[in-house]
Scaffold this motif. Sequence first.
Motif, PDB file in Angstrom:
ATOM      1  N   VAL A  27      34.680  58.795  66.400  1.00  0.00           N
ATOM      2  CA  VAL A  27      35.987  58.930  66.699  1.00  0.00           C
ATOM      3  C   VAL A  27      36.248  60.330  67.451  1.00  0.00           C
ATOM      4  CG1 VAL A  27      38.515  58.628  66.302  1.00  0.00           C
ATOM      5  CG2 VAL A  27      36.883  56.918  65.335  1.00  0.00           C
ATOM      6  N   LYS A  28      36.459  60.385  68.414  1.00  0.00           N
ATOM      7  CA  LYS A  28      36.871  61.885  69.090  1.00  0.00           C
ATOM      8  C   LYS A  28      38.464  61.798  69.357  1.00  0.00           C
ATOM      9  CE  LYS A  28      34.133  63.458  72.054  1.00  0.00           C
ATOM     10  NZ  LYS A  28      33.061  63.472  73.387  1.00  0.00           N
ATOM     11  N   ASN A  29      38.803  62.965  69.370  1.00  0.00           N
ATOM     12  CA  ASN A  29      40.277  63.351  69.502  1.00  0.00           C
ATOM     13  C   ASN A  29      40.430  64.647  70.246  1.00  0.00           C
ATOM     14  OD1 ASN A  29      43.111  63.431  69.567  1.00  0.00           O
ATOM     15  ND2 ASN A  29      43.387  63.758  67.485  1.00  0.00           N
ATOM     16  N   ASN A  30      40.811  64.720  71.492  1.00  0.00           N
ATOM     17  CA  ASN A  30      40.807  65.685  72.356  1.00  0.00           C
ATOM     18  C   ASN A  30      39.494  66.391  72.548  1.00  0.00           C
ATOM     19  OD1 ASN A  30      43.784  65.461  73.027  1.00  0.00           O
ATOM     20  ND2 ASN A  30      43.912  66.603  70.959  1.00  0.00           N
ATOM     21  N   GLN A  31      38.411  65.723  72.918  1.00  0.00           N
ATOM     22  CA  GLN A  31      37.097  65.996  73.038  1.00  0.00           C
ATOM     23  C   GLN A  31      36.405  66.708  71.611  1.00  0.00           C
ATOM     24  OE1 GLN A  31      35.562  64.990  75.740  1.00  0.00           O
ATOM     25  NE2 GLN A  31      37.515  64.049  75.962  1.00  0.00           N
ATOM     26  N   LYS A  32      37.150  66.410  70.590  1.00  0.00           N
ATOM     27  CA  LYS A  32      36.480  67.112  69.241  1.00  0.00           C
ATOM     28  C   LYS A  32      36.249  65.533  68.389  1.00  0.00           C
ATOM     29  CE  LYS A  32      37.632  69.631  65.064  1.00  0.00           C
ATOM     30  NZ  LYS A  32      38.571  69.878  64.230  1.00  0.00           N
ATOM     31  N   TYR A  33      34.983  65.529  67.794  1.00  0.00           N
ATOM     32  CA  TYR A  33      34.711  64.609  66.860  1.00  0.00           C
ATOM     33  C   TYR A  33      35.362  64.905  65.506  1.00  0.00           C
ATOM     34  CZ  TYR A  33      30.945  63.427  69.624  1.00  0.00           C
ATOM     35  OH  TYR A  33      29.849  62.922  70.973  1.00  0.00           O
ATOM     36  N   VAL A  34      36.207  63.585  65.023  1.00  0.00           N
ATOM     37  CA  VAL A  34      37.150  63.896  64.110  1.00  0.00           C
ATOM     38  C   VAL A  34      36.829  62.941  62.965  1.00  0.00           C
ATOM     39  CG1 VAL A  34      38.928  64.780  65.103  1.00  0.00           C
ATOM     40  CG2 VAL A  34      38.874  62.183  65.186  1.00  0.00           C
ATOM     41  N   GLY A  35      35.784  61.780  63.258  1.00  0.00           N
ATOM     42  CA  GLY A  35      35.418  61.003  62.174  1.00  0.00           C
ATOM     43  C   GLY A  35      34.297  60.269  62.574  1.00  0.00           C
ATOM     44  N   PHE A  36      33.511  59.840  61.402  1.00  0.00           N
ATOM     45  CA  PHE A  36      32.331  58.914  61.864  1.00  0.00           C
ATOM     46  C   PHE A  36      32.075  58.097  60.615  1.00  0.00           C
ATOM     47  CE2 PHE A  36      30.060  62.128  59.091  1.00  0.00           C
ATOM     48  CZ  PHE A  36      29.054  61.378  58.624  1.00  0.00           C
ATOM     49  N   THR A  37      31.236  56.960  60.981  1.00  0.00           N
ATOM     50  CA  THR A  37      30.831  56.188  59.713  1.00  0.00           C
ATOM     51  C   THR A  37      29.434  55.681  60.127  1.00  0.00           C
ATOM     52  OG1 THR A  37      31.422  54.181  58.227  1.00  0.00           O
ATOM     53  CG2 THR A  37      31.692  53.792  60.587  1.00  0.00           C
ATOM     54  N   GLN A  38      28.700  55.432  59.111  1.00  0.00           N
ATOM     55  CA  GLN A  38      27.223  54.968  59.406  1.00  0.00           C
ATOM     56  C   GLN A  38      26.800  53.893  58.658  1.00  0.00           C
ATOM     57  OE1 GLN A  38      22.921  57.232  59.941  1.00  0.00           O
ATOM     58  NE2 GLN A  38      24.242  58.251  58.516  1.00  0.00           N
ATOM     59  N   LEU A  39      26.384  52.913  59.208  1.00  0.00           N
ATOM     60  CA  LEU A  39      25.853  51.658  58.636  1.00  0.00           C
ATOM     61  C   LEU A  39      24.476  51.645  58.539  1.00  0.00           C
ATOM     62  CD1 LEU A  39      28.268  49.256  60.578  1.00  0.00           C
ATOM     63  CD2 LEU A  39      28.764  50.066  58.510  1.00  0.00           C
ATOM     64  N   TYR A  40      23.849  50.963  57.396  1.00  0.00           N
ATOM     65  CA  TYR A  40      22.484  50.805  57.184  1.00  0.00           C
ATOM     66  C   TYR A  40      22.427  49.399  56.771  1.00  0.00           C
ATOM     67  CZ  TYR A  40      21.545  55.874  56.731  1.00  0.00           C
ATOM     68  OH  TYR A  40      21.747  57.246  56.923  1.00  0.00           O
ATOM     69  N   PRO A  41      21.298  48.531  57.271  1.00  0.00           N
ATOM     70  CA  PRO A  41      21.205  47.121  57.009  1.00  0.00           C
ATOM     71  C   PRO A  41      20.166  46.983  55.677  1.00  0.00           C
ATOM     72  CG  PRO A  41      19.562  48.028  58.565  1.00  0.00           C
ATOM     73  CD  PRO A  41      20.358  49.017  58.530  1.00  0.00           C
ATOM     74  N   VAL A  42      20.668  45.977  55.055  1.00  0.00           N
ATOM     75  CA  VAL A  42      19.980  45.543  54.023  1.00  0.00           C
ATOM     76  C   VAL A  42      20.008  44.039  54.125  1.00  0.00           C
ATOM     77  CG1 VAL A  42      22.052  45.399  52.450  1.00  0.00           C
ATOM     78  CG2 VAL A  42      20.051  45.632  51.433  1.00  0.00           C
ATOM     79  N   PHE A  43      18.764  43.560  53.541  1.00  0.00           N
ATOM     80  CA  PHE A  43      18.490  41.954  53.787  1.00  0.00           C
ATOM     81  C   PHE A  43      18.289  41.496  52.419  1.00  0.00           C
ATOM     82  CE2 PHE A  43      16.746  44.696  57.355  1.00  0.00           C
ATOM     83  CZ  PHE A  43      17.431  43.846  58.267  1.00  0.00           C
ATOM     84  N   SER A  44      18.514  40.077  52.580  1.00  0.00           N
ATOM     85  CA  SER A  44      18.640  39.277  51.446  1.00  0.00           C
ATOM     86  C   SER A  44      17.892  37.878  51.469  1.00  0.00           C
ATOM     87  CB  SER A  44      20.205  39.085  50.739  1.00  0.00           C
ATOM     88  OG  SER A  44      20.186  38.016  49.975  1.00  0.00           O
ATOM     89  N   SER A  45      17.008  37.691  50.670  1.00  0.00           N
ATOM     90  CA  SER A  45      16.160  36.417  50.685  1.00  0.00           C
ATOM     91  C   SER A  45      17.426  35.241  50.211  1.00  0.00           C
ATOM     92  CB  SER A  45      15.004  36.595  50.018  1.00  0.00           C
ATOM     93  OG  SER A  45      15.046  36.821  48.743  1.00  0.00           O
ATOM     94  N   ILE A  46      18.179  35.662  49.393  1.00  0.00           N
ATOM     95  CA  ILE A  46      18.958  34.429  48.765  1.00  0.00           C
ATOM     96  C   ILE A  46      20.001  34.062  49.770  1.00  0.00           C
ATOM     97  CG2 ILE A  46      20.822  34.123  46.999  1.00  0.00           C
ATOM     98  CD1 ILE A  46      19.324  36.058  45.290  1.00  0.00           C
ATOM     99  N   SER A  47      20.706  34.990  50.532  1.00  0.00           N
ATOM    100  CA  SER A  47      21.600  34.530  51.515  1.00  0.00           C
ATOM    101  C   SER A  47      20.923  34.358  53.065  1.00  0.00           C
ATOM    102  CB  SER A  47      22.842  35.329  51.717  1.00  0.00           C
ATOM    103  OG  SER A  47      22.262  36.460  52.118  1.00  0.00           O
ATOM    104  N   MET A  48      19.631  34.805  53.058  1.00  0.00           N
ATOM    105  CA  MET A  48      18.914  34.833  54.254  1.00  0.00           C
ATOM    106  C   MET A  48      19.765  35.313  55.547  1.00  0.00           C
ATOM    107  SD  MET A  48      17.050  30.828  53.989  1.00  0.00           S
ATOM    108  CE  MET A  48      18.392  30.190  53.651  1.00  0.00           C
ATOM    109  N   LYS A  49      20.618  36.474  55.210  1.00  0.00           N
ATOM    110  CA  LYS A  49      21.239  37.169  56.115  1.00  0.00           C
ATOM    111  C   LYS A  49      21.225  38.626  55.692  1.00  0.00           C
ATOM    112  CE  LYS A  49      24.718  33.709  57.825  1.00  0.00           C
ATOM    113  NZ  LYS A  49      25.670  34.313  58.742  1.00  0.00           N
TER     114      LYS A  49
END
Length: 122
Positions: A27-49
């Motif tokens: 997220v940028k506010n007035n051309q300045k980065y003010v926030g971020f989030t990072q997602l990493y995948p993980v896999f499950s053979s039980i749910s198959m998702k």
Amino acid sequence: MCNIVINLLTKYIKERLKNEESVIFVVKNNQKYVGFTQLYPVFSSISMKKSWILNDMFVDLEARKLGIGQVLLQKARAYALKTDAKSIVLETAPDNFAAQKLYEKNGYIRDTQFYHYELSLI
């Protein structure tokens, strides 16, 4: 933050993106980065998702209380739905009450059934 740490963080994030190992929303506010989030995948053979681990979420101190955390959580949720994920999981400190309130407001439920364990290798 010292330049060495910033350079190491930049290199680390670039590698994750280059190798398609994570997804980052900013997220940028007035051309300045003010926030971020990072997602990493993980896999499950039980749910198959796949699920996504919301590993990092940061909002600049000066930008807090402006709804940026809410925006980041909404982007993460939309992306998880788009990728047909089973869930988004995250951790937060027991004393981070502001974050807990935000997560619970967005439908995240604190796990009371399982213990979390970690084996530190460093």
